[in-house]
Design a protein around this motif. Structure first.
Motif, mmCIF file in Angstrom:
data_model
loop_
_atom_site.group_PDB
_atom_site.id
_atom_site.type_symbol
_atom_site.label_atom_id
_atom_site.label_comp_id
_atom_site.label_asym_id
_atom_site.label_seq_id
_atom_site.Cartn_x
_atom_site.Cartn_y
_atom_site.Cartn_z
ATOM 1 N N ASN A 185 74.700 41.968 60.149
ATOM 2 C CA ASN A 185 74.983 40.665 60.750
ATOM 3 C C ASN A 185 74.227 40.448 62.053
ATOM 4 O O ASN A 185 74.733 39.809 62.977
ATOM 5 C CB ASN A 185 76.487 40.533 61.007
ATOM 6 C CG ASN A 185 76.999 39.159 60.679
ATOM 7 O OD1 ASN A 185 76.202 38.229 60.526
ATOM 8 N ND2 ASN A 185 78.294 39.010 60.586
ATOM 9 N N GLY A 199 70.374 33.178 63.909
ATOM 10 C CA GLY A 199 71.157 33.926 64.886
ATOM 11 C C GLY A 199 72.526 33.312 65.012
ATOM 12 O O GLY A 199 73.081 32.816 64.032
ATOM 13 N N SER A 200 73.053 33.302 66.258
ATOM 14 C CA SER A 200 74.359 32.680 66.453
ATOM 15 C C SER A 200 74.272 31.195 66.065
ATOM 16 O O SER A 200 75.252 30.584 65.667
ATOM 17 C CB SER A 200 74.856 32.867 67.884
ATOM 18 O OG SER A 200 73.797 32.721 68.784
ATOM 19 N N SER A 201 73.079 30.614 66.201
ATOM 20 C CA SER A 201 72.758 29.342 65.523
ATOM 21 C C SER A 201 71.428 29.557 64.830
ATOM 22 O O SER A 201 70.751 30.544 65.086
ATOM 23 C CB SER A 201 72.553 28.180 66.489
ATOM 24 O OG SER A 201 73.419 28.214 67.555
ATOM 25 N N ASN A 235 73.785 33.031 55.906
ATOM 26 C CA ASN A 235 75.179 32.951 56.372
ATOM 27 C C ASN A 235 76.179 33.448 55.343
ATOM 28 O O ASN A 235 77.305 33.807 55.681
ATOM 29 C CB ASN A 235 75.546 31.516 56.772
ATOM 30 C CG ASN A 235 74.823 31.069 58.020
ATOM 31 O OD1 ASN A 235 74.589 29.909 58.230
ATOM 32 N ND2 ASN A 235 74.436 32.025 58.864
ATOM 33 N N SER A 267 70.658 39.173 64.128
ATOM 34 C CA SER A 267 69.677 38.097 63.945
ATOM 35 C C SER A 267 68.428 38.527 63.184
ATOM 36 O O SER A 267 67.857 39.586 63.428
ATOM 37 C CB SER A 267 69.223 37.583 65.309
ATOM 38 O OG SER A 267 70.314 37.041 65.985
#
Ligand code: AHG
Ligand code: MN
Ligand code: MN
Length: 338
Positions: free
Chosen positions: A128, A169-171, A47, A130
């Motif tokens: 950016n 990923g997005s989470s 992140n 996944s």
């Protein structure tokens, strides 16, 4: 009124799974808990990856005067140092290291073997997109208490006792199986825990998605060209055409197909007779997960999990995903050979 939390953490889920087996010693649970910790540390670093340029850490040396590590090397080192002193492993092997990794002398030697791809899809980091970590766990073959040997690492995929992956990923999601169902846990960053989000995932029997690097079309063998043409022609037969989706991170491509139904292919072609992906770190664990969710994984002819590995970094072609789709591509490959 707010519904009370279920609090099914990854750790609790693993422990409850193990309690169903009275002979279990709790070692596998402890091993998976160590891995989950490594995953949280890697997730944090992933992140922050985009901040490296902004904060001016672009050179080879960071502000503390240390080398700035590439994220895949960082992930590799994090997993090794989170796992080598737990007392559960006799050996590790990683895509990022040529030889097997022994447990340091003064540490307890355990009965499990850990094989891993520390960061999969590493070409996607700077965009950016996944990426993930993949792992595969076996019981050792060599005698207890002695240092592990290469034979402990070169076991057929059917012998896996657990496998999983983490998608950043997005989470951040941790997916694992011990062969009895595939379960996913989403990291709640505020609490710092992986919480059960998808229990007993079953991959849809029919695929709606195909995932392959179509830029390599020219090098494909005829059977594969025929198959891809066939699925692209679906609406000529009154069927809904498949969607093409290709992230370029195997772990993220397969995660999506596991949830929605699809087939992921990294074939052998005229340039790469063994394909690209590694049997031990990528294909075996993903095959164990997809089969445990009701899907299939083959190298074109053989079940991935039944291939006897000959060397650590062996590559194999892979066709993996929804059962009906893998059955169909297998027929196309056979027909083209006849
Ligand atoms: P890794 O980053 O661990 O080396 O793996 C990359 C792999 C895999 O994740 C992905 O499916 C494949 O490379 C993509 O390859 P192409 O760029 O050849 O399509
Ligand atoms: Mn990889
Ligand atoms: Mn990798």
């Amino acid at each position: 009124m707010r519904k009370p939390q279920r609090f099914m953490t990854l750790h609790r889920h693993i422990l409850e799974g193990e309690r169903k087996h009275p002979e279990a010693t709790g070692e596998l649970s402890a091993l998976l808990a160590d891995l989950a910790l490594a995953a949280k540390v890697i997730s944090l670093e992933v992140n922050k990856a985009g901040l490296i340029d902004i904060l001016g850490f672009t050179g080879d040396v960071n502000v503390q005067g240390e080398q700035v590590k590439k994220l895949d090397v960082y992930a590799h080192e994090t997993i090794v140092s989170a796992m080598d002193h737990g007392g559960h492993l006799c050996l590790m092997a990683s895509e990022e290291e040529e030889d097997i990794i022994h447990i340091p002398k003064h540490h307890r030697i355990g009965k499990y073997v850990l094989l891993f791809d520390p960061l999969d899809g590493s070409s996607n980091i700077d965009a950016n997109v996944s990426i993930g970590t993949i792992f595969s766990i076996f019981k050792r073959k060599s005698p207890d208490g002695t240092p592990g040997t290469i034979e402990d690492a070169l076991q057929k995929g059917v012998e896996q006792v657990a496998a999983g992956y983490i998608v950043y990923g997005s989470s951040t999601i941790f997916v694992y199986t011990t062969g009895e169902g595939v379960h996913a846990f989403t990291l709640d960053p505020a609490v710092g825990e992986f919480l059960l989000s998808h229990e007993n995932i079953r991959i849809p029997e029919k695929a709606h998605i195909y995932s392959i690097n179509e830029g390599n079309y020219k090098y494909w063998h005829q059977g594969l060209k025929n198959y891809i043409k066939h699925i692209q022609d679906a609406d000529n037969r009154g069927e809904k055409p498949y969607s093409a989706r290709y992230i370029g991170s195997m772990v993220a491509d397969i995660h999506r197909n596991l949830l929605y139904g699809g087939i992921f292919i990294y074939p052998a072609d005229k340039r790469n007779p063994n394909g690209k992906l590694r049997l031990l770190y990528e294909c075996n664990p993903m095959a164990f997960i997809v089969e445990s969710a009701g899907g299939r994984a083959i190298d074109g002819k053989r079940r991935i999990l039944e291939i006897q590995p000959e060397k650590l970094h062996q590559r194999v072609p892979i066709y993996i995903g929804s059962k009906e789709a893998v059955d169909m591509v297998e027929r196309f490959l056979q027909e083209a050979e006849e």
